[in-house]
Design an enzyme around this catalytic site. Structure first.
Site: not given
Ligand SMILES: *Cc1c(COP(=O)(O)O)cnc(C)c1O
Length: 312
Positions: A54-55, A58, A67, A71, A74, A76, A236, A273, A280
């Site tokens: 998504r980013y 990362r 799990c 929860c 959750c 997911r 969420d 988020d 986020k």
């Molecule tokens: C939350 C998340 C992250 C990590 O986000 P940080 O703000 O760096 O902790 C990375 N990828 C996805 C898809 C996420 O939902």
């Protein structure tokens, strides 16, 4: 849930905070406007099975499909613990590892799921070591609730196997001081003694931790076991989560009450988020009241206004 976690619940108290997190309530059947099965649009951003990108820098790798504790809020829940959950198999992981190796812009892999620490030592070690071999990966993170729901899983042997893969961070899901037992302290201590960096993720939950006193107690106890509060997450809008969600204004008020009454290290970022998958964003009480041509106008942590700071 694990027998260990079951043992932490006061069976005579229907409002027991841990009980409310894991035992279903009829209120889950109520679906409110804006609620979705996949509020963060993770399915659309899945590049290879179980890998959400998504980013730019990362990725989120869903390593396991199960799990130790489920929860009720959750994010997911649509896949975790379900029949078509991502399987912890090396062929699928290899595809994810190959994707990450091909994407040199990725510097951070968050292994989550399903809880990665329910995997056997050898499997987990294989995955983390395979990621560590990728030269452009800076940090590897493991998102887990295991120290608070199955603390005996954190063994010296597990820590020794993962240690060569440093820098390794743990994002630990913990919501209430009742989860911080002597066994949980031992588990965190073992992780910290092996040099892993520990941060927490707490979901803000109605009737469970939606007051400053409970959260202050939680964050102080986390600091004492070397877990740095990282994120306080706005719940969420997953389907049937209305009874868990706290209004954002209440969350901001709690953040305001924390500031100045606990070490700054004990204050996580309050994070929302954005539904749909935009990512986020941090939410913060506003200490800036306005500007003049010369000054930034500020209020202090008690809400008193009339302070200023020269703009330049
Ligand atoms: C939350 C998340 C992250 C990590 O986000 P940080 O703000 O760096 O902790 C990375 N990828 C996805 C898809 C996420 O939902």
């Amino acid at each position: 849930m694990t027998p260990y976690y079951f043992g932490l619940i006061n069976r005579d108290d229907p409002k027991d905070p841990l009980r409310r997190m894991v035992i279903p309530l009829p209120a889950e059947q109520e679906v409110l406007p804006g609620e979705r099965q996949d509020p963060l649009g993770e399915e659309e951003r899945t590049r290879v099975p179980g890998l959400v990108h998504r980013y730019p820098d990362r990725v989120l790798l869903l390593a396991a499909g199960e799990c130790p504790v489920y929860c009720r809020y959750c994010t997911r829940g649509r896949i975790v613990g379900q029949r078509d959950a991502p399987r912890p198999n090396r062929r699928r992981w290899q595809d994810a590892v190959d994707y990450i190796a091909d994407h040199t812009e990725v510097h951070d892999v968050l292994i989550s799921g399903g809880d990665p620490l329910i995997l056997g030592d050898a499997k987990l070690e294989w995955l983390v070591a395979a990621l560590r071999e990728i030269p452009h990966i800076d940090i590897i993170r493991i998102g887990s609730k295991v120290p608070f729901v199955l603390p005996m899983r954190i063994t010296p042997d597990l820590c020794r196997r993962l240690q060569p893969c440093q820098p390794l961070y743990f994002s630990l899901h913990v919501n209430h001081p009742n989860e911080i037992t002597a066994a949980a302290c031992d588990a965190c201590e073992l992780l910290a003694d092996h040099g892993f960096v520990l941060g927490s993720q707490t979901v803000l939950l109605q009737g469970i931790n939606d007051d400053a006193d409970t959260l202050r107690r939680l964050f102080r106890e986390l600091l004492c076991i070397r877990v740095r509060p990282y994120y306080l997450l706005q719940c969420d809008p997953i389907t049937g989560s209305g009874h868990f969600r706290v209004p954002v204004d209440r969350g901001l008020e709690i953040m305001r009450q924390l500031r100045g009454t606990i070490s700054g290290y004990g204050i996580p970022q309050y994070i929302l988020d954005i539904p749909g998958g935009a990512g986020k964003v941090p939410l913060s009480p506003d200490y800036i009241e306005g500007r003049t041509s010369k000054d930034l106008l500020l209020r202090d942590i008690h809400g008193n206004s009339g302070f200023s700071y020269p703009l330049r």
